[in-house]
Scaffold this active site. Structure first.
Site, PDB file in Angstrom:
ATOM      1  N   ASN A  58      81.144 -38.197 -20.561  1.00 50.42           N
ATOM      2  CA  ASN A  58      81.218 -39.573 -20.624  1.00 50.42           C
ATOM      3  C   ASN A  58      82.737 -40.028 -20.435  1.00 50.42           C
ATOM      4  O   ASN A  58      83.255 -40.303 -19.249  1.00 50.42           O
ATOM      5  CB  ASN A  58      80.781 -40.424 -21.789  1.00 50.42           C
ATOM      6  CG  ASN A  58      80.719 -41.931 -21.883  1.00 50.42           C
ATOM      7  OD1 ASN A  58      80.039 -42.586 -22.401  1.00 50.42           O
ATOM      8  ND2 ASN A  58      81.463 -42.367 -20.555  1.00 50.42           N
ATOM      9  N   SER A  59      83.603 -39.773 -21.361  1.00 48.74           N
ATOM     10  CA  SER A  59      84.841 -40.203 -21.308  1.00 48.74           C
ATOM     11  C   SER A  59      85.632 -39.675 -20.215  1.00 48.74           C
ATOM     12  O   SER A  59      86.414 -40.141 -19.760  1.00 48.74           O
ATOM     13  CB  SER A  59      85.732 -39.805 -22.709  1.00 48.74           C
ATOM     14  OG  SER A  59      85.023 -40.306 -23.886  1.00 48.74           O
ATOM     15  N   GLY A  87      84.975 -36.920 -26.985  1.00 46.87           N
ATOM     16  CA  GLY A  87      86.210 -37.784 -26.345  1.00 46.87           C
ATOM     17  C   GLY A  87      87.601 -37.076 -26.499  1.00 46.87           C
ATOM     18  O   GLY A  87      88.535 -37.777 -26.128  1.00 46.87           O
ATOM     19  N   ALA A 146      79.944 -33.121 -25.245  1.00 51.17           N
ATOM     20  CA  ALA A 146      81.367 -33.632 -25.797  1.00 51.17           C
ATOM     21  C   ALA A 146      82.314 -32.712 -25.766  1.00 51.17           C
ATOM     22  O   ALA A 146      82.262 -31.597 -25.715  1.00 51.17           O
ATOM     23  CB  ALA A 146      80.895 -33.808 -27.343  1.00 51.17           C
ATOM     24  N   GLY A 147      83.542 -33.310 -25.511  1.00 48.64           N
ATOM     25  CA  GLY A 147      84.773 -32.612 -25.516  1.00 48.64           C
ATOM     26  C   GLY A 147      84.945 -32.216 -24.280  1.00 48.64           C
ATOM     27  O   GLY A 147      86.230 -31.804 -23.966  1.00 48.64           O
ATOM     28  N   LYS A 165      68.317 -38.941 -27.319  1.00 47.57           N
ATOM     29  CA  LYS A 165      69.605 -38.052 -27.730  1.00 47.57           C
ATOM     30  C   LYS A 165      69.946 -38.461 -29.311  1.00 47.57           C
ATOM     31  O   LYS A 165      70.447 -39.516 -29.536  1.00 47.57           O
ATOM     32  CB  LYS A 165      70.555 -38.310 -26.745  1.00 47.57           C
ATOM     33  CG  LYS A 165      72.104 -37.536 -27.141  1.00 47.57           C
ATOM     34  CD  LYS A 165      73.179 -37.989 -26.372  1.00 47.57           C
ATOM     35  CE  LYS A 165      74.604 -37.133 -26.960  1.00 47.57           C
ATOM     36  NZ  LYS A 165      75.778 -37.647 -26.325  1.00 47.57           N
TER      37      LYS A 165
END
Length: 270
Positions: free
Chosen positions: A215-216, A166, A193-194, A105
């Site tokens: 992830n977050s 994040g 992301a986001g 990645k």
């Protein structure tokens, strides 16, 4: 009960069933990460090598690898924290030596405030890594021209952001994402992301994206394991909605039971 038809997708020459890719950073404990991996049913787990090397490992990657391998998930090292093409290429080569995988990645950050990718360094790194035999999954913006250039460089997958890393804002520019899907019909596209809520992931799949990476949203949830399961179900629902064919949105009311202007009585024999 109607059963969903098999619906595999590809990264390079590898067929996958789960359309949820999961990050491994920021969990309250290795045990929580292991349980979240199991609950998500992910088949791809990302690991940030640069941050691990700088902060120390303490067996964390070994635990993540064991949890991933327990359900047959593949490891996707990333170049998070890199600021130049040269730094990212060097880290990718190191990751291939450490983990025996040519998947990478690719992240090359250009702005410290938004963590927006540097398009020039990203494209430079992508071309070099493809030439070295890597299966490159670049984290990029939703810019159509950049995505086309990355695809032309040989990237196996494109990973445009939904919002800054994040931030949990979801899909802040659905028009751009929809345009990417329409203009790059043959590309494998992952929203990366986001995302902050399962509904964000479902919407990405409803737009026709092949998968999401997050992830977050899981790691920072009050109950990461339950949230991992929620995202798993949302991704499946979004994909099935796209396959079933969403109705077109209208700016006006349309009666769901038109009667053609004629009165009738239910049960009438006339």
């Amino acid at each position: 009960m109607t059963q969903a038809r098999p619906d595999p997708w590809m990264i390079g020459d590898v067929a996958l069933s789960s359309r949820l890719l999961l990050g491994s950073a920021g969990y309250p404990s290795p045990q929580t990460l292991a349980e979240a991996i199991a609950a998500s049913q992910t088949e791809v787990l990302t690991v940030g090598l640069k941050r691990t090397l700088q902060a120390g490992d303490n067996g964390f990657i070994a635990m993540a690898l064991a949890a991933a391998q327990a359900q047959g998930a593949r490891l996707l090292p990333n170049t998070a924290g890199c600021r130049s093409a040269r730094e990212a290429v060097n880290l990718a080569c190191m990751a291939r030596e450490l983990y025996g995988s040519s998947w990478i990645k690719l992240e090359v950050i250009g702005d410290e405030h938004t963590l927006q990718p540097d398009p020039f360094e990203l494209l430079l790194a992508a071309g070099e890594l493809v030439s070295k035999g890597f299966t490159v999954l670049p984290y990029c913006t939703d810019d159509l021209v950049l995505c086309r250039r990355l695809a032309d460089a040989g990237c196996a997958v494109l990973m445009p952001w939904g919002a800054p890393i994040g931030s949990g804002q979801g899909l802040i520019n659905p028009f751009a994402l929809r345009s990417l899907r329409e203009r790059l019909p043959d590309a494998t596209l992952i929203v990366d992301a986001g995302l902050g809520a399962p509904s964000h992931a479902a919407r990405a799949l409803e737009l026709g994206f092949d998968a999401v990476l997050l992830n977050s949203a899981v790691a920072q949830a009050r109950d990461p394991v339950l949230m991992a399961a929620a995202f798993r179900d949302a991704v499946q629902a979004g994909r099935q909605g796209w396959r079933a064919g969403l109705m077109s949105a209208q700016d006006f009311a349309v009666p769901s039971t038109p009667v053609g202007g004629h009165a009738f009585l239910l049960g009438s024999t006339r």
